[in-house]
Design a protein around this motif. Sequence first.
Motif, PDB file in Angstrom:
ATOM      1  N   GLY A 176       0.846   4.349  -2.731  1.00 53.49           N
ATOM      2  CA  GLY A 176       0.828   5.770  -2.409  1.00 53.49           C
ATOM      3  C   GLY A 176       1.932   6.538  -3.107  1.00 53.49           C
TER       4      GLY A 176
ATOM      5  N   MET B 144      -5.857   1.662  -2.553  1.00 50.09           N
ATOM      6  CA  MET B 144      -5.280   1.903  -1.230  1.00 50.09           C
ATOM      7  C   MET B 144      -6.329   1.707  -0.136  1.00 50.09           C
ATOM      8  N   ASN B 145      -7.549   2.151  -0.378  1.00 53.94           N
ATOM      9  CA  ASN B 145      -8.619   1.922   0.591  1.00 53.94           C
ATOM     10  C   ASN B 145      -8.917   0.439   0.733  1.00 53.94           C
TER      11      ASN B 145
ATOM     12  N   ASP C  31       0.898   6.864  -6.736  1.00 59.55           N
ATOM     13  CA  ASP C  31      -0.215   7.808  -6.853  1.00 59.55           C
ATOM     14  C   ASP C  31       0.250   9.256  -6.703  1.00 59.55           C
TER      15      ASP C  31
ATOM     16  N   GLN D  13      -6.255   5.165  -5.622  1.00 64.20           N
ATOM     17  CA  GLN D  13      -6.847   5.587  -4.355  1.00 64.20           C
ATOM     18  C   GLN D  13      -7.896   4.580  -3.875  1.00 64.20           C
ATOM     19  N   ARG D  14      -8.690   4.033  -4.802  1.00 60.00           N
ATOM     20  CA  ARG D  14      -9.617   2.962  -4.423  1.00 60.00           C
ATOM     21  C   ARG D  14      -8.834   1.753  -3.912  1.00 60.00           C
TER      22      ARG D  14
ATOM     23  N   HIS E  86      -5.071   7.634 -10.926  1.00 65.89           N
ATOM     24  CA  HIS E  86      -5.174   8.181  -9.566  1.00 65.89           C
ATOM     25  C   HIS E  86      -6.405   7.625  -8.850  1.00 65.89           C
TER      26      HIS E  86
ATOM     27  N   ASN F 193       0.819  -1.200   0.000  1.00 60.32           N
ATOM     28  CA  ASN F 193       0.000   0.000   0.000  1.00 60.32           C
ATOM     29  C   ASN F 193       0.862   1.262   0.000  1.00 60.32           C
TER      30      ASN F 193
END
Length: 185
Positions: free
Chosen positions: A45, A65-66, A48, A62-63, A58, A41
């Motif tokens: 980041g 990483m969540n 990203d 970001q999805r 991006h 993760n």
Amino acid sequence: MKKSPVYTRTGDSGTTSLVGGTRVPKNSPRLEAYGTIDEANSWLGLIDASDAIPNAAHATLQRAMNHMFDIGSTLATEETSSWQPAPFPAQAVADLEADIDTLDSTLPRHNQFILPGGHPDAARANIARTVVRRAERRILALAQTAPVDPVLLRYINRLSDYLFILSRAINIKNAKQEIFWQKNC
């Protein structure tokens, strides 16, 4: 002396608590699995944070990483804990597959193996891909002793595929040549 909210000193002996309260060694298969998810993760980041990646990446990253936090939370939770995370959504796999297909459709076709490299962020995407693959292996090792959601494993597998396609897209976007493997060179 007042304790810091950052450190508790409870892990100084090499153990940590799972969600549920059981203390386990920090090198247990469960911790190896969710620790590698955390490492992967962090690479997501870093990628990203780059302006060199395609704009649509991006939102995907970001999805992802969540979702990686969700996966880490699931892996950190004992089966006997009174709190249980929500099941990992199968739609996340479908969404990632759609993102792969969309990005892949913009790339030139070839039938050669590609070496990691080109643009520095393409190389970083390949590092992230290999860390995600290691996370998959760590999760599979955990699955030998504890139940693991197969949807979660499918997501991790697709994420490594996405990162491969993203590395190619970064090179293309930034006019860097893809470096093809030359057998016996």
